[in-house]
Design a protein around this motif. Structure first.
Motif, mmCIF file in Angstrom:
data_model
loop_
_atom_site.group_PDB
_atom_site.id
_atom_site.type_symbol
_atom_site.label_atom_id
_atom_site.label_comp_id
_atom_site.label_asym_id
_atom_site.label_seq_id
_atom_site.Cartn_x
_atom_site.Cartn_y
_atom_site.Cartn_z
ATOM 1 N N ILE A 140 -20.617 -51.081 -15.299
ATOM 2 C CA ILE A 140 -21.671 -50.666 -14.362
ATOM 3 C C ILE A 140 -21.444 -51.344 -13.018
ATOM 4 N N ILE A 141 -21.754 -50.625 -11.939
ATOM 5 C CA ILE A 141 -21.760 -51.236 -10.601
ATOM 6 C C ILE A 141 -23.125 -51.888 -10.434
ATOM 7 N N ALA A 142 -23.141 -53.204 -10.495
ATOM 8 C CA ALA A 142 -24.412 -53.939 -10.474
ATOM 9 C C ALA A 142 -24.729 -54.524 -9.109
ATOM 10 N N ASP A 143 -23.729 -54.647 -8.225
ATOM 11 C CA ASP A 143 -23.936 -55.238 -6.900
ATOM 12 C C ASP A 143 -23.332 -54.321 -5.828
ATOM 13 N N THR A 144 -23.697 -54.584 -4.586
ATOM 14 C CA THR A 144 -23.168 -53.788 -3.476
ATOM 15 C C THR A 144 -21.669 -54.021 -3.336
ATOM 16 N N LEU A 145 -20.909 -52.950 -3.383
ATOM 17 C CA LEU A 145 -19.462 -53.054 -3.224
ATOM 18 C C LEU A 145 -19.110 -53.398 -1.782
ATOM 19 N N GLN A 146 -18.122 -54.270 -1.601
ATOM 20 C CA GLN A 146 -17.650 -54.646 -0.279
ATOM 21 C C GLN A 146 -16.513 -53.702 0.143
ATOM 22 N N PRO A 147 -16.213 -53.624 1.446
ATOM 23 C CA PRO A 147 -15.262 -52.608 1.926
ATOM 24 C C PRO A 147 -13.795 -52.969 1.695
ATOM 25 N N TYR A 148 -13.463 -53.271 0.461
ATOM 26 C CA TYR A 148 -12.080 -53.520 0.064
ATOM 27 C C TYR A 148 -11.998 -53.383 -1.448
ATOM 28 N N PHE A 149 -10.801 -53.480 -2.001
ATOM 29 C CA PHE A 149 -10.644 -53.370 -3.455
ATOM 30 C C PHE A 149 -11.362 -54.510 -4.179
ATOM 31 N N GLN A 150 -12.032 -54.184 -5.263
ATOM 32 C CA GLN A 150 -12.645 -55.169 -6.157
ATOM 33 C C GLN A 150 -12.666 -54.566 -7.563
ATOM 34 N N ASP A 151 -12.833 -55.417 -8.554
ATOM 35 C CA ASP A 151 -12.725 -54.973 -9.945
ATOM 36 C C ASP A 151 -14.076 -54.952 -10.648
ATOM 37 N N ILE A 152 -14.260 -53.941 -11.474
ATOM 38 C CA ILE A 152 -15.363 -53.890 -12.432
ATOM 39 C C ILE A 152 -14.729 -54.021 -13.819
ATOM 40 N N LYS A 153 -15.033 -55.121 -14.504
ATOM 41 C CA LYS A 153 -14.451 -55.358 -15.823
ATOM 42 C C LYS A 153 -15.136 -54.468 -16.866
#
Length: 595
Positions: A400-413
């Motif tokens: 689930i996306i639980a927080d605001t995504l930042q404008p770059y690559f990030q991982d959701i485990k």
């Protein structure tokens, strides 16, 4: 014939066949004939004939006899906005008013010409309908008003010039205006205005918008001063006010400009101290613009009073950031005061920030756009579902996306306790059913030994203290070869595109496999520091931007030592146009002149 009858399938086929035939014939004509160029790079009196002018004048005065709206005009307005055969001085003149009239008047005979809204609406309709018959724009040079009919890019200058000239030829008082520049973006825009029966100037974009009584449909929130092209000389312009030999910036080096900002925006008079030596009559307020080599564009002028040691600006827009400058006889700019922000109430706010002169970390060249941030916020609650049934009945929620995504690559485990799965999907919420994700990668562990894998994109390194190191066991799992799916916006490598028209993205494998993470990036303007791009850093100093750094970024940040409290401009030479000056505060954070 009723309008609805045009939606009949047989009628549509007939229309399409006519269009196809017309385009084929037009292509033949274009290939056989040379480009139509009648305009001259010379004074009009050297080539316009007396007969042309007499016919033009007689024609326009006939409108004064026939039309109430023209009869009501003052003599001055009639001479300024109906009689002139040009709408932009020094612009190419490929056709004369008789050609414009012959083209458009037949389409206006059944409407009330005293209603400027009706006339502009019909004008837009005619141009847009003709575009359906003509092919792509085929010329590299100007061919006259007919270029409006061809599909393809058309600059706002000819759109406004032809539109206003055609309207004038049909008895409509109109003019072309342009804004000096934008608050944050490059370029400027040319638009049209028409004078309604109540004496109000209404702005519009020919071909695409209709003038409204309150100008509410014309967006002005990001523009600087607006200037109208006039027929008569305007004695209160820098062209006439300059002292003999004084440099006048190109934008104001014309006797035919009139500042009309106040008809669309609130303006105020502003008096600033001026204690510089020299013989200048004029000083200027400039705005930042990354599209010109100097990085600033003068947007309004002021008259210097050397006795009182001040300069008065008559039309200044609040809620803008200004650079007070004057020019040497050779066109070099100098400051006569510190840059400032003029708030909405007309109060000068000094933006000087006492920051440290130590090394600072820069992460962006332009602030994050609130509209894109809002989209990222609305992605909270988006789930990643997995199933071994292609219809996802049943399915497990594995992330689930639980927080605001930042404008770059990030991982959701992802939770793979019940895996592996053959089918995965990103599913947005019912409240915001739009996958505003610009990039998406399904990550797995190389130790699974899957063959359908490629290298994964690296995560960003945002500071020298970032301990992030490449995980050599992480690879990107593919459901199809990349070459086949790069047309999809979530796989095209462009942070500024996304499949946000859709509520879900599906990942359909040929057999069950483990996906350990989703590496994702929200839709963004790609204004962070990009590893491998070449950057320059400038510092504002006495009327000009002075370069203090030039380097290729190794990571997603740049470290540099800056003068305390300096105004900075970070320029990406590799790509992108959006750049904005900023300060660095005592906490080392970038503070842009517009948030």
């Amino acid at each position: 014939m009723a309008t609805d009858s045009f939606h009949n399938e047989n009628i549509q086929k007939l229309i399409d066949s006519v269009r196809i035939g017309f385009r084929i014939q037009n292509d033949v004509r274009v290939s056989e004939q040379s480009v139509k160029i009648f305009w001259k790079e010379d004074y009009d009196f050297n080539w316009i004939t007396a007969k042309q002018l007499i016919n033009h004048i007689d024609h326009v005065f006939e409108w004064k006899r026939q039309m109430n709206s023209v009869r009501r005009l003052s003599t001055e307005d009639f001479y300024e906005y109906v009689l002139p055969y040009r709408s932009i001085p020094d612009n190419s003149l490929t056709d004369f008013s008789d050609i414009y009239f012959a083209f458009m008047d037949k389409y206006l005979k059944d409407i009330d010409k005293d209603s400027v809204q009706n006339v502009v609406q019909r004008y837009n309709f005619v141009i847009n309908q003709l575009c359906k018959f003509f092919p792509l724009y085929p010329y590299e040079e100007e061919i006259g008003y007919q270029e409006l009919f061809f599909y393809g890019f058309h600059d706002c200058i000819p759109i406004a010039s032809y539109g206003v000239s055609i309207l004038r030829a049909c008895g409509i008082p109109a003019a072309v205006e342009f804004n000096a520049c934008y608050k944050q973006f490059q370029g400027r825009h040319y638009h049209g205005v028409v004078l309604d029966k109540n004496g109000n100037w209404l702005a519009f974009n020919p071909e695409s918008s209709i003038p409204t009584s309150d100008n509410s449909s014309f967006d002005t929130k990001d523009i600087l001063n607006i200037y109208r092209f006039m027929f008569s000389e305007q004695k209160d312009t820098p062209f006439f006010m300059e002292k003999n030999g004084e440099y006048v910036p190109d934008i104001f080096d014309s006797p035919f400009l009139k500042d009309v900002t106040s008809h669309l925006l609130k303006t105020i008079p502003l008096i600033l101290p001026y204690r510089e030596t020299g013989n200048n009559n004029l000083a200027y307020l400039a705005a930042f613009n990354s599209g010109v080599p100097s990085g600033i564009i003068p947007v309004t002028w002021g008259k210097i009073n050397r006795t009182k040691q001040n300069v008065t600006f008559s039309f200044v827009i609040p809620d803008r950031y200004y650079f007070p400058v004057y020019y040497s006889p050779f066109g070099k700019s100098f400051s006569f005061g510190e840059p400032f922000y003029l708030d909405k109430g007309g109060k000068i706010i000094k933006s000087h920030i006492e920051g440290k002169a130590d090394d600072v970390t820069l992460l962006r060249k332009f602030p994050m756009k609130q509209g894109l941030v809002d989209k990222a916020v609305k992605l909270i609650g988006t789930v990643i579902q997995a199933s071994n049934d292609p219809g996802f009945q049943p399915c497990d929620t594995v992330g689930i996306i639980a927080d605001t995504l930042q404008p770059y690559f990030q991982d959701i485990k992802l939770d793979m306790n019940k895996g592996p799965y053959q089918y995965y999907q990103i599913k947005t919420t019912d409240e915001y059913p739009h996958v505003a994700l610009s990039e998406l990668e399904f990550i797995t562990d190389i130790r699974y030994g899957y063959e359908n894998v490629i290298a994964a994109s690296p995560l960003p390194i945002l500071s020298s203290g970032d301990t992030l190191s490449e995980d050599k066991t992480e690879v990107r799992l593919m459901d199809e070869p990349l070459e086949r799916i790069k047309w999809k916006s979530e796989y095209d490598g462009n942070p500024q595109t996304s499949p946000e028209l859709y509520p879900t993205i599906r990942f359909m494998l040929k057999k069950p496999q483990f996906v350990t993470k989703i590496r994702m990036m929200p839709l963004n303007a790609d204004n962070g520091i990009i590893a491998g791009n070449q950057y320059e850093l400038f510092c504002w100093n006495n009327g000009e931007w002075k370069k203090i750094l030039s380097e290729r970024a190794r990571y997603n940040y740049i470290t540099v030592s800056i003068p305390s409290g300096s105004l900075l401009w970070l320029r990406n030479l590799t790509g992108g146009k959006e750049e904005l000056p900023f300060y660095v505060d005592s906490d080392g954070l970038q503070k842009f002149i517009y948030p």
